[in-house]
Design a protein around this motif. Structure first.
Motif, PDB file in Angstrom:
ATOM      1  N   ALA A 177       0.845  -1.248  -0.153  1.00 28.73           N
ATOM      2  CA  ALA A 177      -0.018   0.025   0.104  1.00 28.73           C
ATOM      3  C   ALA A 177       0.730   1.138  -0.073  1.00 28.73           C
ATOM      4  CB  ALA A 177      -0.840   0.055   1.124  1.00 28.73           C
TER       5      ALA A 177
ATOM      6  N   VAL B 202       1.447 -17.406  -7.687  1.00 29.55           N
ATOM      7  CA  VAL B 202       1.080 -16.750  -9.003  1.00 29.55           C
ATOM      8  C   VAL B 202      -0.181 -16.113  -8.892  1.00 29.55           C
ATOM      9  CG1 VAL B 202       0.719 -16.984 -11.504  1.00 29.55           C
ATOM     10  CG2 VAL B 202       2.279 -18.305 -10.467  1.00 29.55           C
ATOM     11  N   LEU B 205       0.065 -12.954  -6.650  1.00 31.24           N
ATOM     12  CA  LEU B 205       1.037 -12.131  -7.276  1.00 31.24           C
ATOM     13  C   LEU B 205      -0.145 -11.365  -8.140  1.00 31.24           C
ATOM     14  CD1 LEU B 205       4.255 -13.891  -7.755  1.00 31.24           C
ATOM     15  CD2 LEU B 205       3.960 -11.658  -6.382  1.00 31.24           C
ATOM     16  N   ILE B 206      -0.576 -12.122  -9.247  1.00 24.59           N
ATOM     17  CA  ILE B 206      -1.609 -11.280 -10.085  1.00 24.59           C
ATOM     18  C   ILE B 206      -2.588 -10.229  -9.307  1.00 24.59           C
ATOM     19  CG2 ILE B 206      -3.208 -11.579 -11.804  1.00 24.59           C
ATOM     20  CD1 ILE B 206      -1.972 -14.225 -12.595  1.00 24.59           C
ATOM     21  N   ASN B 208      -2.045  -8.921  -6.522  1.00 23.85           N
ATOM     22  CA  ASN B 208      -1.438  -8.039  -5.983  1.00 23.85           C
ATOM     23  C   ASN B 208      -0.944  -7.176  -6.931  1.00 23.85           C
ATOM     24  OD1 ASN B 208      -0.249  -6.782  -3.175  1.00 23.85           O
ATOM     25  ND2 ASN B 208       1.597  -7.574  -3.927  1.00 23.85           N
ATOM     26  N   ASN B 209      -0.503  -7.203  -7.956  1.00 26.06           N
ATOM     27  CA  ASN B 209       0.288  -6.415  -8.904  1.00 26.06           C
ATOM     28  C   ASN B 209      -0.682  -5.684  -9.928  1.00 26.06           C
ATOM     29  OD1 ASN B 209       2.659  -7.134  -7.661  1.00 26.06           O
ATOM     30  ND2 ASN B 209       3.173  -8.617  -9.095  1.00 26.06           N
ATOM     31  N   GLU B 210      -1.939  -6.347 -10.180  1.00 21.89           N
ATOM     32  CA  GLU B 210      -2.640  -5.751 -11.200  1.00 21.89           C
ATOM     33  C   GLU B 210      -3.625  -4.778 -10.588  1.00 21.89           C
ATOM     34  OE1 GLU B 210      -1.733  -6.039 -14.404  1.00 21.89           O
ATOM     35  OE2 GLU B 210      -0.292  -7.308 -13.709  1.00 21.89           O
ATOM     36  N   GLY B 216      -5.387  -3.902  -6.016  1.00 19.21           N
ATOM     37  CA  GLY B 216      -3.756  -3.989  -5.681  1.00 19.21           C
ATOM     38  C   GLY B 216      -3.720  -4.095  -4.066  1.00 19.21           C
ATOM     39  N   ALA B 217      -2.217  -3.782  -4.001  1.00 16.34           N
ATOM     40  CA  ALA B 217      -2.104  -4.053  -2.644  1.00 16.34           C
ATOM     41  C   ALA B 217      -2.627  -3.280  -1.406  1.00 16.34           C
ATOM     42  CB  ALA B 217      -0.460  -3.789  -2.323  1.00 16.34           C
ATOM     43  N   VAL B 218      -3.002  -2.117  -1.883  1.00 16.80           N
ATOM     44  CA  VAL B 218      -3.989  -1.129  -0.971  1.00 16.80           C
ATOM     45  C   VAL B 218      -5.209  -1.900  -0.728  1.00 16.80           C
ATOM     46  CG1 VAL B 218      -5.080   1.014  -0.708  1.00 16.80           C
ATOM     47  CG2 VAL B 218      -3.133   0.779  -2.159  1.00 16.80           C
TER      48      VAL B 218
ATOM     49  N   TYR C 280       7.100 -10.233 -11.573  1.00 12.63           N
ATOM     50  CA  TYR C 280       6.410 -11.548 -11.782  1.00 12.63           C
ATOM     51  C   TYR C 280       7.935 -12.472 -11.824  1.00 12.63           C
ATOM     52  CZ  TYR C 280       1.745  -9.951 -12.179  1.00 12.63           C
ATOM     53  OH  TYR C 280       0.391  -9.453 -12.025  1.00 12.63           O
TER      54      TYR C 280
END
Lengths: 402, 418, 306
Positions: A177, B202, B205-206, B208-210, B216-218, C280
């Motif tokens: 975040a 995987v 990660l998807i 989290n990153n997209e 996302g991470a927020v 990734y």
């Protein structure tokens, strides 16, 4: 067989008994007050949690010299494990089981938001986040915080990089975040070309990130990360020979160990923006002195925020004159200013409040800066620019937010 | 058909040392034998099968000789009484004001969620013997599916009804199960474990990153309560009423799932699954398309896990990718192992224990010299080692679940085998 | 072209660590016959062992290949500590267990948690560094080949090579090695033919853990360590072992090399227009592993279990 049955039963009963004993201990008193704190004692943000705990320690000793509502201030601390699920559990316990009127929490913006949405919103409990910096918290006016929004340092960085004449920036940021918040805000404020390169926390090698950034061929590099990750990246950048590129950093890459462990060829000349504690103020100097004595190291702004969060809570309780959540909530924002007598410590605030003062009578100037929570619950941004010279962070001035 | 019996007897004997762990040495033998009795379909083999099975059970389960009499086995009786005592204690405290009802209801809701997760894993591992380390991914997809469809703050805002979210979450998880299953289900057990763990990462990660799709991470906020738009429940005050409604919701999920699983467990489908677990080659020899059965088990389990995720989203009203970390998977595994592999009730018990550990360590906290974090890790590691060492079949191993209904000569009430 | 070479060099360095981990894991896997989930934390134990030993040993003067001699001593300490802990775990926890491979796998997860808890309780969660000065890229190579590589990277690659060749020699030319190979091929036959399998097993743990410990020390050398370092790498190491095929040490070497290369070549993907970023990198490694398993379920060089 009989033995086995007994032992299982006994164990389960023992758990129950232990639970009973430990739960029975918590009550409020008629004097004094109890608040809660949701902190990252474990998990990926445990370093920040530790800094908060140290700030809390000093805050408690300062506050309890004078006392709150005729008694001591107690803080029940629960571990969020740097995870929103565990964080909500922590908040559930604090708000429902321990019935605290105010919660200081949390470190991670994601956890703060989770706690707010799922436990606090719609109740009269006040929430003050000690360390969350994501711009997303600005959308929730009742979610107060002591740390300024990351957007402030992002726009400060954008201005500085622009003034330094760089038109193309490679930004590498953490995939959490904090990292995403600051990086996105930077991208939005910065006028030139930029590209974001994400990296995960806690990895042992970032050489592929460094290589990617080098391939992008930027004029400058910006690191939005934590100390360990930045140290690794600085080392790998050095190993790869990228010593000529101007480096910029956000607040969390700053730290004494970083300069020690990173090659000076990379860090020398680096410019950082960090939310600043009010370094010249007397109350900060007192705070830093006590911190050094307790912990044998310099305080970070994060400890200062935690300190201010607890002190603000205590002042709000005094101003409210009771531990009723609704009363405290009405006062919490106002005690930080801008109206009222400027006070620089809890003791001064109590004096200024007198017998039935309220929030508008007092303007707490924290050790981290003027605070002055606005309508969105954000403090006035008070950023400091640093440059690394001869292996030390040297202040280049301040930027105050509006 | 009767040729099967001697073969199975021989096979069971050989297979005992390499049987998947957690069932103890004798259970699968019993299971296979009883299953064999059932497969003979009600002929004389039935009557012959069950007393022998019962006797073997009695021998191997210490002192369970009288187990089938009286409706509950000894282990179950012990656990039930201990659990009953514990719950009585909790209720007493709540009545006395020591435990806040809202908090208790919340903890019970969480326990219910872990119950669902354990039951889901139990379908895959307990019934069919699939080592699935991607529990967190199904849980997370269920949660994210429901959240993305119902949240008012989602990047692609749909803000539909939670029922639609439920369908979305389950569908996503089902699709993922098929996608993960295709490459991994034909692998040997430990490869399946590692491959499923990798693929779960995987997925995490998807998500989290997209951020442009998932927040996302927020994280994702603005998730409504499940019954937000319902007439009476939607207007409930915060605090105890909402907490009670949440608990009611998860209870409905748990009961529905339990009944559904019980149904399929006792069906011919369930029999094939148990055979696959005991000896896949045998199942193949009997002409079953084991891959298809394994896939079905995988998908059913994943749907149950996704259901837990949907509940989680509407409980927390906020979601972050950290809910998909492997630690989540390991917690559920511990619940299932502790409780007893192959047993739905055991899995449920394990779910309770996990909540007890996770939330209980909050209360023990600062009184010890070691920090809470390492202490919790240490305790969990220690529990795993101790359980496998001293009671690898778990605290509530399947006993009568493996006895075909009607094959046991016990009394009427407990005689349905569950 | 030079960026491809740079990726290759980076890959070589990262692979050294992975290979040390995967080879160690592979030996244990094939002889002790279960997937040891505590292997990642064994790396961390080695790393912390060296951390503790370094201050004492830094008194020894002299340098070898740009690193103080004390470092090599600390390396040995780290390896020894990892080996000792592994042997203790085998004797106290794994040996008395009467369960099968899956039960052992799950137990090893518990063991991993215990290792990490102890390290965290003892050293705290904050990151630590060995404090050995960095010297930057070797100038000659940079101008000659256009790639940057540091002295310590060279040391890592060389040491890894030495250890791996040593392992090969152990397996091929010593009695112990013969016994290990026999046990890996057919445990029952080995036992029946008079091999003291429990002793060979202990030796296997020693070798496997020592290699892992070395990998951990190099991890610490290349960046910094904290209690979670090893576990984060565990999945990648498993991917390497499975890719190479369980039961084959040489497969594990190949798998480690491949995974390390893939990890460092991910920047190249964006260059050729595939929008997969370095965040990734591990995901790509897993997907490749799964694809290989689809085509060849026993891994590149693996054998079907007997």
């Amino acid at each position: 067989m009989v033995r086995e049955n007994l032992s299982r039963r006994t164990v389960l009963k023992g758990i129950g008994a232990a639970g009973m004993v430990s739960v029975a201990g918590c009550t409020g008193g008629e004097s004094g007050a109890t608040i809660g704190m949701a902190n990252s004692e474990t998990g990926s943000l445990s370093t920040f949690g530790q800094r908060n705990a140290r700030g809390l320690e000093i805050a408690l000793s300062d506050i309890n010299e004078t006392g709150v509502l005729g008694g001591d201030l107690e803080v029940i601390v629960e571990d969020t494990q740097s995870d929103s699920g565990a964080g909500v559990s922590a908040a559930q316990k604090l708000v429902n089981q321990d019935s605290v009127p105010l919660v200081v929490g949390a470190v991670s913006s994601g956890v703060s938001l989770a706690i707010y949405k799922s436990v606090i919103q719609g109740t009269d409990v006040t929430q003050i986040s000690q360390n969350s910096t994501s711009p997303a918290l600005t959308n929730f006016p009742d979610l107060l915080r002591m740390s300024p929004t990351g957007a402030a340092q992002a726009s400060a960085l954008a201005d500085i990089i622009d003034e330094d004449g760089h038109g193309k920036v490679a930004v590498t940021h953490l995939t959490n975040a904090y990292g995403e918040g600051v990086a996105e805000a930077f991208k939005n404020s910065y006028g030139g070309e930029s590209k974001l390169f994400a990296h995960d926390q806690g990895k042992s090698s970032y050489s592929n990130v460094i290589t990617s950034m080098a391939d992008y061929d930027a004029d400058a590099w910006l690191f939005v990360s934590y100390q360990p990750e930045f140290t690794t990246m600085a080392q790998e950048a050095f190993d790869a020979g990228h010593t000529d590129i101007p480096i910029y950093g956000s607040d969390s890459v700053k730290g004494p160990k970083v300069l020690e462990q990173s090659p000076s060829e990379i860090t020398e000349g680096m410019t950082l923006v960090a939310p600043s504690a009010a370094l010249d103020q007397e109350n900060y100097k007192q705070f830093a002195k006590a911190f050094r004595e307790n912990n044998d190291t310099e305080p970070t702004a994060w400890s200062a925020y935690a300190y201010d969060a607890v002190v603000t809570a205590a002042i709000a309780i005094e101003a409210a004159g009771s531990t009723e959540p609704a009363d405290i909530k009405a006062e919490a924002r106002g005690v930080t200013g801008p109206d009222g007598t400027e006070v620089f410590s809890f003791a001064e605030a109590v004096e200024a409040l007198g017998d039935d003062g309220s929030a508008s009578d007092v303007n707490y100037q924290g050790v981290s800066g003027p605070i002055d929570l606005d309508k969105n619950g954000d403090p006035r941004a008070f950023e400091q620019i640093f440059q690394v010279q001869d292996g030390k962070y040297v202040s280049q001035g301040f930027i105050a937010g509006e | 058909m009767s040729d099967d019996d001697p073969k199975r007897a021989a096979d069971s004997g050989d297979d005992a040392p390499t049987r998947p762990a957690g069932s103890g040495e004798d259970e699968p033998q019993t299971g296979a034998k009883s299953g064999g009795g059932a497969r003979s379909g009600g002929d004389a083999a039935d009557a012959d099968g069950s007393p022998i099975a019962a006797a073997r059970e009695a021998d191997s389960l210490r002192g369970a000789a009288g187990a089938l009499v009286g409706g509950l086995t000894t282990a179950e009786r012990n656990v039930a009484s201990a659990l009953g005592a514990f719950i009585a204690l909790l209720l007493l405290f709540t009545a006395a004001g020591v435990i806040n009802p809202t908090y208790l209801l919340y903890l019970l809701s969480l326990a219910g969620m872990y119950l669902l997760l354990s039951m889901g894993l139990n379908v895959q591992w307990g019934y069919t013997g699939l080592i699935n380390f991607s529990v967190a991914a199904f849980f997370g997809l269920g949660a994210y599916g429901a959240a993305l469809v119902t949240s008012s703050d989602a990047p692609i805002t749909i803000a539909a009804s939670p029922l639609l979210g439920l369908v979305a979450g389950l569908s996503l998880a089902g699709i993922l199960a098929v996608l993960i299953g295709i490459p991994t289900l034909s692998l040997r057990a430990d490869y399946l474990a590692i491959a499923s763990l990798g693929l779960a990462e995987v997925v995490r990660l998807i998500i989290n990153n997209e951020g442009q799709w998932t927040g996302g991470a927020v994280g994702l906020s603005g998730i409504p309560r499940f019954y937000e738009n319902w007439p009476v429940l939607g207007d409930l005050a915060r605090g105890t009423p909402t907490a009670a409604a949440n608990l009611a919701l998860v209870s409905v999920f748990v009961v529905a799932t339990y009944l559904f699983l019980r149904r399929i467990h006792r069906s011919p489908w369930g029999r094939v699954q148990r055979t696959i677990r005991a000896d896949e080659d045998l199942a193949k020899a009997l002409g079953k398309d084991t891959f298809r059965f394994k896939m079905e088990s995988f998908v059913v389990g994943s749907l149950v896990m996704a259901l837990a995720g949907v509940f989680f989203a509407h409980l927390q009203l906020y979601l972050a990718p950290t809910s998909l970390l492997p630690t989540q998977t390991f917690y559920v595994w511990i619940a299932v192992i502790l409780g007893g592999t192959g047993s739905d009730r055991g899995a449920m018990f394990g779910g309770f224990v996990i909540i007890a550990i996770r939330e209980g360590t909050r209360f023990v906290g600062g009184s010890l010299p070691i920090d809470a974090g390492p202490l919790r890790l240490f305790l969990i590691g220690l529990i795993i080692i101790l359980v496998i060492r001293y009671r690898p079949e778990g605290l509530l191993p399947p006993q009568r679940e493996l006895v075909w209904p009607g094959a046991s000569s016990s009394q009427a009430d407990g005689g349905d085998g569950q | 072209m030079s960026s491809l070479l740079q990726y290759f060099v980076n890959g070589l360095v990262f692979s050294s660590i992975i290979v040390l981990g995967s080879v160690g894991l592979s030996i244990v896997y094939s002889i002790a016959d279960f997937a040891n989930f505590a292997h990642g934390d064994t790396l961390t134990i080695g790393a912390y062992g060296a951390l503790v030993a370094l201050p004492t040993l830094s008194g020894i003067g002299g340098e070898l290949l740009g690193l103080p001699l004390g470092f090599y001593g600390a390396l040995l300490v780290g390896m020894a500590l990892a080996a000792a802990v592994a042997v203790a775990t085998e004797l106290v926890i794994y040996r008395p267990l009467d369960t099968d491979a899956i039960g052992m796998l799950i137990t090893s997860i518990g063991v991993a948690f215990v290792y990490r808890a102890v390290l965290q309780a003892g050293f705290g969660a904050d990151f630590r560094s060995y404090g050995i000065e960095r010297s930057g890229p070797i100038p000659g190579i940079e101008s000659a080949l256009g790639v940057t590589i540091t002295e310590r990277s060279v040391v890592m690659v060389v040491c890894a090579l030495v250890l791996v060749v040593g392992l090969h020699a152990l397996l091929q030319y010593t009695t112990l090695g013969r016994k290990m190979r026999a046990m890996s091929d057919n445990p029952e036959l080995a036992r029946v033919s008079g091999i003291r399998t429990d002793r060979v097993l202990l030796a296997t743990w020693v070798v496997g853990a020592a290699l892992a410990g070395a990998g951990g020390v190099f991890l610490g050398l290349s960046s910094s360590i904290d209690p979670r370092t090893g576990f984060d790498l565990l999945l990648v190491i498993f991917a390497a072992v499975i890719l190479g095929g369980i039961g084959s040490v040489y497969g594990a070497m190949a798998g480690g090399f491949a995974i390390g290369m893939v990890h460092e070549f991910t920047p190249g993907l964006t260059e050729v227009g595939i929008p997969i970023g370095t965040d990734y990198a591990t995901a790509v490694a897993f997907v490749i592993m799964v694809i290989i398993l689809l085509v060849r379920p026993s891994g590149i060089a693996g054998r079907e279990p007997t």
